[in-house]
Design an enzyme around this catalytic site. Sequence first.
Site, PDB file in Angstrom:
ATOM      1  N   SER A 194       0.801  -1.231   0.000  1.00 41.50           N
ATOM      2  CA  SER A 194       0.000   0.000   0.000  1.00 41.50           C
ATOM      3  C   SER A 194       0.830   1.276   0.000  1.00 41.50           C
ATOM      4  O   SER A 194       0.273   2.376  -0.067  1.00 41.50           O
ATOM      5  CB  SER A 194      -0.954  -0.001   1.206  1.00 41.50           C
ATOM      6  OG  SER A 194      -2.043  -0.858   0.957  1.00 41.50           O
ATOM      7  N   LYS A 197       0.120   3.718  -2.763  1.00 44.21           N
ATOM      8  CA  LYS A 197      -0.880   4.787  -2.723  1.00 44.21           C
ATOM      9  C   LYS A 197      -0.245   6.177  -2.623  1.00 44.21           C
ATOM     10  O   LYS A 197      -0.926   7.175  -2.876  1.00 44.21           O
ATOM     11  CB  LYS A 197      -1.848   4.554  -1.559  1.00 44.21           C
ATOM     12  CG  LYS A 197      -2.690   3.279  -1.713  1.00 44.21           C
ATOM     13  CD  LYS A 197      -3.717   3.164  -0.597  1.00 44.21           C
ATOM     14  CE  LYS A 197      -4.605   1.947  -0.766  1.00 44.21           C
ATOM     15  NZ  LYS A 197      -3.989   0.707  -0.274  1.00 44.21           N
ATOM     16  N   SER A 254      -5.650   3.718   4.477  1.00 45.66           N
ATOM     17  CA  SER A 254      -5.189   2.928   3.333  1.00 45.66           C
ATOM     18  C   SER A 254      -6.372   2.301   2.600  1.00 45.66           C
ATOM     19  O   SER A 254      -6.359   1.117   2.262  1.00 45.66           O
ATOM     20  CB  SER A 254      -4.217   1.828   3.790  1.00 45.66           C
ATOM     21  OG  SER A 254      -3.449   1.355   2.710  1.00 45.66           O
TER      22      SER A 254
END
Length: 422
Positions: A194, A197, A254
Amino acid sequence: MNEQLNEDNAVRERHRQRIEQMRRDKERQMVLRRNIRKYAPVGAGVLAVLLLITAGTMIFPKKPADRQTDTVPTKQETMADNRGEGTKGTGLPGAGSDGENGTAVLSPMSRKIRILTGMLGAGEGEQVSFGAECVYEAAGQRSYGAAPAEDVFTVGEALSSGDVFYSKNAILIDLESNDIIAWKGARDRINPASMTKILTILVAAEQVGDLEDTFTITLDITDYSYVNGCSNAGFARDEEVTVRDLFYGTILPSGGDAALGLATYVAGSQEAFVGLMNQKLEELGLAGSAHVTNCVGLYDENHYCTVYDMAMILEAAMDNPLCREVLSTRTYGTSRTEQHPEGITISNWFLRRIEDHITGGEVLCAKTGYVVQSGNCAASYAQSADGRGFVCVTVGANSYWQCIFDHVGLYEQFFGGNDGHF
């Protein structure tokens, strides 16, 4: 009443079939990947044999009497040899070398590649490409890149202070001097999970004009997030949220739902948005070692980078005011909607938990990640007491707290208890 029930049942059945189809697609992908892993060694063996045969024909060429003609080098080839273009060992076509500091410069003015010699685990005399910085002189854009300081601290199984270091890969960069001052497996290919991102919001921030514009969360988005086991901001199907909510929802919790919503808002689909993400990697000079296949950070063999690449991405995000604001926010309340009349309170727990363990400086921005293949990972930005900025990226810790303590250990190693000076 019966017609309404029938319609509701039909909707539920379509929804169930959609999810089942997604699951079947995912199973097929997993079978395909297992087959690739199973038969890849055989293919590699065949390729090796072909390469050996090809090499043999080059090493033992035909005798002159057997040749029909001899090839005479062209004028252009002779000139290229005299200029030293295509420097051996760099892997960079058309690169010239200055021979002393190990720097190779590509012939196009817009790009330069930093080559490190005999470092990062390379053999003696071996040239290794660590990273690239993209230069846009005509456009006046900032270039990104970092090189090892004169005294680089190689992070081993333990820090010099005696504290255990858990992560398999790590890098610490001084943004003021652009020096890499600590690393561990910094050029290894990893899955960014993640941390991806960060790139998602960086690309979106460069495309979005109105943060108060709205976007409706679709069934496709909630299904994608559910089937792939993503963490979520908590948006509901048909909920109308602001673009600002999507930014914060992508980073703080997230949220896979927020990230996919942001990608769809910007580019119309995740596939189109991923194209923009890879274009951004190319602009940053990282396309040679980084590539993404989704905006969420799901594991994929073709979704990869290095901790160095992620550090450069975070540095670029720090230069964007919106990204810096989102990545530095500890708690945020989303807009009030019909589905959530009080909004949703979301938090960046990495920032909230690490702040009690840092002395001599402050961690200002961060984004965590986790997939089985990369373990617990995080990218953070911190400032020492004298205002000096640092980027730290770690990958491969076995737990969330191990990841936090590795960031604490690296930062404390360099500005803890030293008034922010090295």
